[in-house]
Write an enzyme that holds these catalytic residues in place. Structure first.
Site, PDB file in Angstrom:
ATOM      1  N   LYS A 185      36.009  38.890  41.953  1.00  0.00           N
ATOM      2  CA  LYS A 185      36.038  37.439  41.726  1.00  0.00           C
ATOM      3  C   LYS A 185      37.361  36.825  42.192  1.00  0.00           C
ATOM      4  CE  LYS A 185      35.572  37.804  37.234  1.00  0.00           C
ATOM      5  NZ  LYS A 185      35.581  39.258  37.009  1.00  0.00           N
TER       6      LYS A 185
ATOM      7  N   ARG B 269      35.058  33.484  29.142  1.00  0.00           N
ATOM      8  CA  ARG B 269      34.842  34.918  28.945  1.00  0.00           C
ATOM      9  C   ARG B 269      34.056  35.194  27.665  1.00  0.00           C
ATOM     10  NH1 ARG B 269      38.722  37.088  32.305  1.00  0.00           N
ATOM     11  NH2 ARG B 269      39.244  39.256  32.215  1.00  0.00           N
TER      12      ARG B 269
ATOM     13  N   ARG C  35      42.955  49.558  42.624  1.00  0.00           N
ATOM     14  CA  ARG C  35      43.837  48.420  42.391  1.00  0.00           C
ATOM     15  C   ARG C  35      45.073  48.868  41.606  1.00  0.00           C
ATOM     16  NH1 ARG C  35      41.485  43.054  39.657  1.00  0.00           N
ATOM     17  NH2 ARG C  35      41.679  44.185  37.703  1.00  0.00           N
TER      18      ARG C  35
ATOM     19  N   ARG D 282      48.761  47.439  37.719  1.00  0.00           N
ATOM     20  CA  ARG D 282      48.472  46.668  36.500  1.00  0.00           C
ATOM     21  C   ARG D 282      48.231  47.616  35.321  1.00  0.00           C
ATOM     22  NH1 ARG D 282      44.267  41.772  37.479  1.00  0.00           N
ATOM     23  NH2 ARG D 282      43.751  42.363  35.348  1.00  0.00           N
TER      24      ARG D 282
ATOM     25  N   ARG E 221      37.997  47.374  28.735  1.00  0.00           N
ATOM     26  CA  ARG E 221      37.625  46.088  29.346  1.00  0.00           C
ATOM     27  C   ARG E 221      36.141  46.047  29.676  1.00  0.00           C
ATOM     28  NH1 ARG E 221      41.338  46.092  33.988  1.00  0.00           N
ATOM     29  NH2 ARG E 221      40.642  44.015  34.571  1.00  0.00           N
TER      30      ARG E 221
HETATM   31  P1  AMP Z   1      41.676  39.124  34.505  1.00  0.00           P
HETATM   32  O1  AMP Z   1      42.875  39.031  35.379  1.00  0.00           O
HETATM   33  O2  AMP Z   1      40.772  37.928  34.586  1.00  0.00           O
HETATM   34  O3  AMP Z   1      40.935  40.430  34.669  1.00  0.00           O
HETATM   35  O4  AMP Z   1      42.202  39.119  32.982  1.00  0.00           O
HETATM   36  C1  AMP Z   1      43.086  40.120  32.531  1.00  0.00           C
HETATM   37  C2  AMP Z   1      43.233  40.041  31.020  1.00  0.00           C
HETATM   38  O5  AMP Z   1      43.698  38.741  30.621  1.00  0.00           O
HETATM   39  C3  AMP Z   1      41.950  40.249  30.216  1.00  0.00           C
HETATM   40  O6  AMP Z   1      41.642  41.621  30.024  1.00  0.00           O
HETATM   41  C4  AMP Z   1      42.313  39.554  28.905  1.00  0.00           C
HETATM   42  O7  AMP Z   1      43.219  40.323  28.139  1.00  0.00           O
HETATM   43  C5  AMP Z   1      43.095  38.340  29.399  1.00  0.00           C
HETATM   44  N1  AMP Z   1      42.195  37.193  29.691  1.00  0.00           N
HETATM   45  C6  AMP Z   1      42.011  36.585  30.893  1.00  0.00           C
HETATM   46  N2  AMP Z   1      41.144  35.567  30.806  1.00  0.00           N
HETATM   47  C7  AMP Z   1      40.767  35.528  29.491  1.00  0.00           C
HETATM   48  C8  AMP Z   1      39.871  34.697  28.759  1.00  0.00           C
HETATM   49  N3  AMP Z   1      39.181  33.702  29.356  1.00  0.00           N
HETATM   50  N4  AMP Z   1      39.719  34.941  27.437  1.00  0.00           N
HETATM   51  C9  AMP Z   1      40.405  35.933  26.818  1.00  0.00           C
HETATM   52  N5  AMP Z   1      41.252  36.758  27.447  1.00  0.00           N
HETATM   53  C10 AMP Z   1      41.445  36.558  28.777  1.00  0.00           C
END
Ligand code: AMP
Length: 195
Positions: free
Chosen positions: A25, A97, A136, A142, A153
């Site tokens: 994404k 989310r 990644r 990360r 996750r």
């Molecule tokens: P991402 O980069 O979108 O994969 O997000 C990495 C991490 O950020 C997730 O595993 C959550 O800990 C936090 N996170 C990102 N977006 C959200 C969201 N909309 N709601 C809750 N936690 C979020």
């Protein structure tokens, strides 16, 4: 339709990208926003920025983030709310989310008399996802791409975010794309879905 034609048609687009972690994404959103001049709103990036700056929000979020858990709804909603008041031509990546976040997004948009134009669901195979996330981790390092956090996750995705896909499906708002294969191939299918 090509991206140039989407831009030419002047479609105002508010798009949500949904899909499990590692579905591509963020990569696709960054490419599209570069080409079309759209805003790319990624709550994950916003949270990483808060953490890097060591803000109070960042320190709080880190306790959830590092383990691969979701940051609480109120925190994420507070963080993104002011950005929603004036959104046009935006790709939301990683938000909503949870169903609570999705309902809040609908409420906030209806306050300004608009609604989402597209909800794109990135359909992928879990085995391929784990491989992508491991790659990644080698490249970006990360913490939440460590094997245990990846598993967490995925669980969190199945429990909290998969219902968001159903939430949008219930009112027929989902366009599904096959997100397996090359970045270029996905990009083509995505462009079709948006046009
Ligand atoms: P991402 O980069 O979108 O994969 O997000 C990495 C991490 O950020 C997730 O595993 C959550 O800990 C936090 N996170 C990102 N977006 C959200 C969201 N909309 N709601 C809750 N936690 C979020």
């Amino acid at each position: 339709m090509t991206l140039a034609r989407i831009a030419l048609k002047g479609l105002a687009l508010r798009i949500v990208f949904l899909g499990p972690p590692g579905a591509g994404k963020g990569t696709q959103a960054a490419m599209l926003t570069d080409e079309l001049g759209y805003q790319h709103l990624s709550t994950g990036d916003m949270i990483r920025d808060e953490m890097a700056r060591g803000t109070e929000l960042g320190q709080f979020a880190k306790t959830f983030y590092d383990k691969g858990n979701l940051v609480p709804d109120e925190t994420v909603i507070d963080m993104i709310k002011f950005r929603l008041a004036d959104i046009e031509d935006v790709i939301l990546d990683g938000f909503p989310r949870t169903v609570v976040q999705a309902a809040t997004l609908d409420d906030e948009l209806s306050k300004i008399g608009v609604s989402l134009d597209r909800v794109i669901f990135f359909r992928v195979d879990v085995e391929e996802l784990v491989e992508r996330l491991e790659k990644r981790r080698e490249i970006e390092g990360r913490v939440d791409d460590e094997p245990e956090a990846i598993r967490r996750r995925m669980d969190v995705y199945n429990r909290e975010t998969a219902p968001v896909v159903d939430y949008y499906r219930d009112n027929d708002r989902v366009t599904e794309i096959d997100a397996l294969g090359t970045i270029e191939g996905v990009r083509e299918r995505l462009t079709e879905a948006i046009a």
